[in-house]
Design a protein around this motif. Sequence first.
Motif, PDB file in Angstrom:
ATOM      1  N   PHE A   1       0.503  -1.225  -0.130  1.00 27.57           N
ATOM      2  CA  PHE A   1      -0.313  -0.112  -0.174  1.00 27.57           C
ATOM      3  C   PHE A   1       0.618   1.236  -0.413  1.00 27.57           C
ATOM      4  O   PHE A   1       0.562   2.118  -1.058  1.00 27.57           O
ATOM      5  N   LEU A   2       2.052   1.225   0.424  1.00 28.18           N
ATOM      6  CA  LEU A   2       3.055   2.526   0.821  1.00 28.18           C
ATOM      7  C   LEU A   2       3.477   2.488  -0.937  1.00 28.18           C
ATOM      8  O   LEU A   2       3.493   3.426  -1.919  1.00 28.18           O
ATOM      9  N   PHE A   3       3.807   1.613  -1.671  1.00 27.88           N
ATOM     10  CA  PHE A   3       4.414   1.787  -2.989  1.00 27.88           C
ATOM     11  C   PHE A   3       2.786   2.708  -3.973  1.00 27.88           C
ATOM     12  O   PHE A   3       3.046   3.070  -4.922  1.00 27.88           O
ATOM     13  N   GLU A   4       2.011   2.104  -3.708  1.00 19.30           N
ATOM     14  CA  GLU A   4       0.803   2.055  -4.744  1.00 19.30           C
ATOM     15  C   GLU A   4       0.090   3.508  -4.212  1.00 19.30           C
ATOM     16  O   GLU A   4       0.371   4.301  -4.788  1.00 19.30           O
ATOM     17  N   GLU A   5       0.376   4.415  -2.563  1.00 20.93           N
ATOM     18  CA  GLU A   5      -0.175   5.661  -2.408  1.00 20.93           C
ATOM     19  C   GLU A   5       0.932   6.342  -3.166  1.00 20.93           C
ATOM     20  O   GLU A   5       0.918   7.208  -4.171  1.00 20.93           O
ATOM     21  N   ASN A   6       2.439   5.784  -3.280  1.00 19.25           N
ATOM     22  CA  ASN A   6       3.115   6.698  -3.634  1.00 19.25           C
ATOM     23  C   ASN A   6       3.097   7.009  -5.291  1.00 19.25           C
ATOM     24  O   ASN A   6       3.284   7.612  -6.056  1.00 19.25           O
ATOM     25  N   ILE A   7       2.775   5.400  -6.144  1.00 16.31           N
ATOM     26  CA  ILE A   7       2.281   5.517  -7.408  1.00 16.31           C
ATOM     27  C   ILE A   7       1.748   6.063  -8.112  1.00 16.31           C
ATOM     28  O   ILE A   7       1.811   7.397  -9.113  1.00 16.31           O
ATOM     29  N   LYS A   8       0.674   6.350  -7.059  1.00 13.40           N
ATOM     30  CA  LYS A   8      -0.554   7.782  -6.784  1.00 13.40           C
ATOM     31  C   LYS A   8      -0.065   9.094  -7.200  1.00 13.40           C
ATOM     32  O   LYS A   8      -0.869   9.489  -7.762  1.00 13.40           O
ATOM     33  N   SER A   9       0.622   9.267  -6.390  1.00 12.90           N
ATOM     34  CA  SER A   9       1.043  11.008  -6.252  1.00 12.90           C
ATOM     35  C   SER A   9       1.897  10.926  -7.195  1.00 12.90           C
ATOM     36  O   SER A   9       2.397  12.086  -7.394  1.00 12.90           O
ATOM     37  N   PHE A  10       2.794  10.140  -6.964  1.00 11.72           N
ATOM     38  CA  PHE A  10       4.215  10.239  -8.427  1.00 11.72           C
ATOM     39  C   PHE A  10       4.249   8.998  -9.741  1.00 11.72           C
ATOM     40  O   PHE A  10       5.196   8.415  -9.413  1.00 11.72           O
TER      41      PHE A  10
END
Length: 494
Positions: A139-148
């Motif tokens: 979920f950290l990777f997923e959130e980061n991909i959505k932001s960047f």
Amino acid sequence: MNLRTLPLTLLVLLPAFAQAQQFVFDSLCRQAYTALFSLRLDVGIGLCQAAHTRNPANLIPLMLENYADFFHIFICEDPSQLESFKNRKNKRLSQLKKSDSQSPWMRHAQAQIQLQYALALLITRQYVSGLLELRRAFFLFEENIKSFPNFKPSYTGYYLIQSLTGTAPVHYQWALKLMGFDGSGETAMHGFRQLYEADWGTESFLKDEALHVWISLLFHLKGNKQEAWSLIQQMNYPLPDNLFSYLTVIRIALHSNHNDQALSLLDNIPASEEYPDVPLLAYFRGLSLLHKLDPACISYFELFLSQNKSASMVKTAYQKIAWAYLIQDKPAQYHTYITLARERGEAITETDRQAQNEATANSIPHPQLLRARLLFDGGYYARALTLLNGMKSDSLNPYHQTELAYRLARTLHESGDTAQAIPYYMTALNKGRNLPYYFAANAALNLGYIYEARGNYPLAKMYFTQVYELDNHAYAASLQLKAKAALARIALKE
């Protein structure tokens, strides 16, 4: 510097300036990353410390130091390091979470640390804790991909987790979905291909790590040995002075019928005091010599057993020593070492479980079939066929009849003669259906591959589905993963 003499505007900007410096992949950090990814772990840690000294506000070294802890467990197979890894991991995450940086590295660094610790837990068979850590990383990777969305490094971990969860055995899928995982192995593989073709911009120095993960997944999870090997050739792997890439390429070469290439790589492997001791190198050397039926392999398996700190691969190594004696027509020594395979180590890997099954069985391998198998595994198909064609099925018991048909099918198939391979696969499937061995299941899998390549998807699906039904053997999980991936692949084609 006297802060009282600075203009008010500069005082206002100072916190922002410090914040911008929190995640800087500067030249020292790049050198540290290169050293760590090459397995020069002590050199990498020293460079991380130098980078921190030069810029104490830079948090990138925290992420890099985590690589060293992970590799000690993943490559050096030292489970005693896990508790200290956990403590350092927690401290690193605590420091990173205090950052309010808007850099894509902030969340990515946390995710990477969580992912590496999760993999370490899974390697040491702490599955529940490992999956929980994996969930946090995902979920950290997923959130980061959505932001960047243009920040490529986060896709590597994201697709890795998707692949791991998407190719899990069917009876685990419901639990993974409850945890929020809804991965797809095919989607992940497509994602890695896109990463391979993409321009990584300023993060291009991290692209090799993504490619390395992709190759390993193709080989281990997808079972696509030839595609993994072709990719290795295409990318000119292994990387110079990079022990990690040598280990990956040697492993794939040994298990994709490229034994001579594995031996050549072992002869030219990077060697210096900067690299840690890797017990698997001795095992790989032993296996490469065993594939050539060379009795010198025994000393290398014994060296591996003396260096290995894990319970993993112990049974496998003793079994390989037993085989080395059996192909020399020394059954007494075979019994000595197959007994050690039963008594020592733990049945952790599939090869360990297979060794345990052999050690507890009342029959021993047929020496001629074993010689043919080992030659086949090395890619020496002509020699293997000569041995197999010299055997008469009528003189064998039902188990060895099944194995002879299976060995002929596999050797003909890999030699490119699928037309002759099919009837032998059918014989192995029919004769081995009720035997507690992998011959029938792998015959079904390979029949599926043949008909998939011919575009006969209904027949291919029929054989892939049979792999699930034939689950009374040590390799059931891995063969089912391959069948699942194949069925998903066909679904995309239809």
